[in-house]
Design an enzyme around this catalytic site. Structure first.
Site, PDB file in Angstrom:
ATOM      1  CE  LYS A  73      -9.361  -8.271   3.580  1.00 51.99           C
ATOM      2  NZ  LYS A  73      -8.370  -8.100   2.429  1.00 51.99           N
ATOM      3  CE  LYS A 130      -9.006  -9.652  -4.690  1.00 50.64           C
ATOM      4  NZ  LYS A 130      -8.266  -8.565  -5.269  1.00 50.64           N
ATOM      5  CE  LYS A 139      -8.336  -1.819  -1.600  1.00 52.42           C
ATOM      6  NZ  LYS A 139      -7.484  -1.031  -1.546  1.00 52.42           N
TER       7      LYS A 139
HETATM    8  P1  TYM Z   1      -4.354  -4.097  -0.551  1.00 53.82           P
HETATM    9  O1  TYM Z   1      -4.389  -3.045  -1.535  1.00 53.82           O
HETATM   10  O2  TYM Z   1      -5.522  -5.032  -0.732  1.00 53.82           O
HETATM   11  O3  TYM Z   1      -4.259  -3.609   0.730  1.00 53.82           O
HETATM   12  C1  TYM Z   1      -3.083  -2.749   1.169  1.00 53.82           C
HETATM   13  C2  TYM Z   1      -2.474  -2.830   2.531  1.00 53.82           C
HETATM   14  O4  TYM Z   1      -3.537  -2.762   3.263  1.00 53.82           O
HETATM   15  C3  TYM Z   1      -3.896  -3.819   4.235  1.00 53.82           C
HETATM   16  N1  TYM Z   1      -4.997  -4.227   4.750  1.00 53.82           N
HETATM   17  C4  TYM Z   1      -5.575  -4.290   5.857  1.00 53.82           C
HETATM   18  N2  TYM Z   1      -4.798  -4.310   6.909  1.00 53.82           N
HETATM   19  C5  TYM Z   1      -5.448  -4.535   8.309  1.00 53.82           C
HETATM   20  N3  TYM Z   1      -6.892  -4.870   8.180  1.00 53.82           N
HETATM   21  C6  TYM Z   1      -7.535  -4.778   7.148  1.00 53.82           C
HETATM   22  N4  TYM Z   1      -8.889  -4.961   6.995  1.00 53.82           N
HETATM   23  C7  TYM Z   1      -6.841  -4.539   5.760  1.00 53.82           C
HETATM   24  N5  TYM Z   1      -7.261  -4.457   4.522  1.00 53.82           N
HETATM   25  C8  TYM Z   1      -6.223  -4.389   3.912  1.00 53.82           C
HETATM   26  C9  TYM Z   1      -3.108  -4.968   3.307  1.00 53.82           C
HETATM   27  O5  TYM Z   1      -2.831  -6.216   4.203  1.00 53.82           O
HETATM   28  C10 TYM Z   1      -2.086  -4.349   2.565  1.00 53.82           C
HETATM   29  O6  TYM Z   1      -0.865  -4.060   3.502  1.00 53.82           O
HETATM   30  N6  TYM Z   1      -1.240  -7.416  -2.689  1.00 53.82           N
HETATM   31  C11 TYM Z   1      -1.211  -6.162  -2.069  1.00 53.82           C
HETATM   32  C12 TYM Z   1      -0.859  -5.021  -2.710  1.00 53.82           C
HETATM   33  C13 TYM Z   1       0.696  -5.278  -3.032  1.00 53.82           C
HETATM   34  C14 TYM Z   1       1.918  -5.162  -2.320  1.00 53.82           C
HETATM   35  C15 TYM Z   1       2.866  -5.359  -3.123  1.00 53.82           C
HETATM   36  C16 TYM Z   1       1.891  -5.139  -0.866  1.00 53.82           C
HETATM   37  C17 TYM Z   1       1.099  -5.404  -4.344  1.00 53.82           C
HETATM   38  N7  TYM Z   1       2.547  -5.219  -4.394  1.00 53.82           N
HETATM   39  C18 TYM Z   1       4.450  -5.193  -2.571  1.00 53.82           C
HETATM   40  C19 TYM Z   1       3.345  -5.158  -0.161  1.00 53.82           C
HETATM   41  C20 TYM Z   1       4.398  -5.377  -1.223  1.00 53.82           C
HETATM   42  C21 TYM Z   1      -2.736  -5.869  -1.661  1.00 53.82           C
HETATM   43  O7  TYM Z   1      -3.750  -6.245  -2.442  1.00 53.82           O
HETATM   44  O8  TYM Z   1      -2.994  -4.986  -0.868  1.00 53.82           O
END
Ligand code: TYM
Length: 333
Positions: free
Chosen positions: A195, A112, A198
């Site tokens: 991947k 990022k 969004k």
């Molecule tokens: P974020 O918002 O990017 O994504 C949310 C969840 O979706 C999953 N995900 C995917 N899984 C499979 N294939 C994909 N292409 C894909 N894109 C996204 C992510 O693995 C995630 O589970 N840092 C985290 C948010 C967060 C969090 C936490 C998660 C903040 N605090 C505490 C767990 C526990 C994030 O940016 O996810």
């Protein structure tokens, strides 16, 4: 006691990746005897600038997405992070436990921030430390996530271990990442080595949970594939990332194993498989997007749900933060 915590950023629309990799599995965790806590992580979202009005809308839309997918705000605790100030407070303590070198090794930070790290926000660098706070604030034992978050959950474990060690306590439990199912890494429909995200500039690369049936069908029809027929065994998907991705998506949507799907579709051409996948995707996703739209008509009700969730979250979080302050040596008078 088993306690599940996970979060999703309201930094854009929900994608099929978020749904299959995360929300669908959050719903599966929601049964008797397990406490499930799901968080819309708005504080994480602003590590990259967000238009305030858009952030509010995306926070509500994501909440609607959780509920429309089957998260029951009575069974689970569903709230937005910023309403429980303990997250930021514990995040600060963990900023003082985590090491610069740990953060520098995070692949998401490297991706990022890129070459322009000097210009990235300090919050983006500290992001995983706040994520550790999210999880450990509830003494969560399990963290269902997609493959891309594994490293962050491992860092959370390191922070818990170092905190316990530095203060000579056995206070924070060491949480496990739970990365299960056929869709732990949903890939771009335009490039099976990237991947689904969004933030991809190409809308054709992803399925959004708000896409209508025609759009979903069109994106699947245009998805990148190779000219070969589908194999009947998993090893036939080696070195075929685009084909593998579509089969994984099918398996996850159908709640089948990849083996079972290939037993059924092996030998078929994509011209035959893609319409099957499109029908399945529309069948599973349309009711969710319609329910999201319905829920979005009453934003005040969504805000009420988030507020109530935050109250319940704080009941767990406040005593754990207070105990942490005591351990660290803060006076509370
Ligand atoms: P974020 O918002 O990017 O994504 C949310 C969840 O979706 C999953 N995900 C995917 N899984 C499979 N294939 C994909 N292409 C894909 N894109 C996204 C992510 O693995 C995630 O589970 N840092 C985290 C948010 C967060 C969090 C936490 C998660 C903040 N605090 C505490 C767990 C526990 C994030 O940016 O996810």
């Amino acid at each position: 006691k088993q306690r599940v915590f996970s979060g999703i950023q309201p930094s854009g629309g929900l994608t099929l990746g978020n749904y299959l990799g995360a929300i669908k599995r959050f719903v599966e965790k929601q049964h008797d005897g397990i406490e499930t806590i799901y968080c819309v992580v708005d504080l994480h979202a602003i590590t990259v600038w967000q238009d305030p009005e858009a952030l509010r809308k995306q926070t509500r839309e994501l909440t609607a997405g959780f509920i429309a997918s089957g998260i029951d705000p009575e069974k689970s605790i569903l709230f937005n992070q910023s309403q429980v100030t303990e997250h930021a407070q514990l995040g600060w303590i963990f900023n003082c436990v985590a090491r610069m070198g740990w953060m520098q090794r995070m692949t998401q930070w490297k991706d990022k921030a890129g070459k322009n790290a000097q210009n990235a926000s300090l919050g983006l660098f500290a992001y995983p430390s706040l994520m550790a706070a999210d999880i450990l604030l509830y003494h969560a034992t399990e963290v269902p996530v997609g493959e891309d978050q594994k490293q962050h959950v491992e860092l959370t474990r390191d922070i818990a271990i170092k905190f316990n060690h530095d203060y000579g306590v056995d206070f924070f439990p060491i949480p496990d990442p739970v990365i299960e199912g056929a869709a732990t890494r949903v890939m771009s429909l335009r490039d099976g080595t990237k991947k689904m995200s969004k933030s991809d500039p190409s809308d054709a690369s992803r399925i959004n949970m708000t896409d209508d049936a025609d759009t979903i069908a069109k994106k699947i029809r245009k998805a990148k594939t190779d000219p070969e027929a589908l194999p009947s065994e998993i090893k036939g998907l080696d070195d075929r990332p685009d084909a593998r991705n579509l089969v994984n998506i099918y398996a996850a949507l159908a709640d089948q194993s990849v083996d079972a799907v290939l037993a059924e579709v092996g030998g078929k051409q994509f011209s035959e498989f893609k319409p099957m996948l499109a029908d399945l995707a529309v069948e599973k996703l349309s009711p969710i997007s319609m329910e999201m739209q319905r829920l979005m008509q009453d934003p005040a009700e969504i805000d009420r749900i988030l507020g109530r969730g935050a109250e319940r979250a704080r009941e767990i979080a406040a005593p754990i933060l207070a105990k942490t302050y005591d351990i660290v040596g803060m006076i509370r008078s």
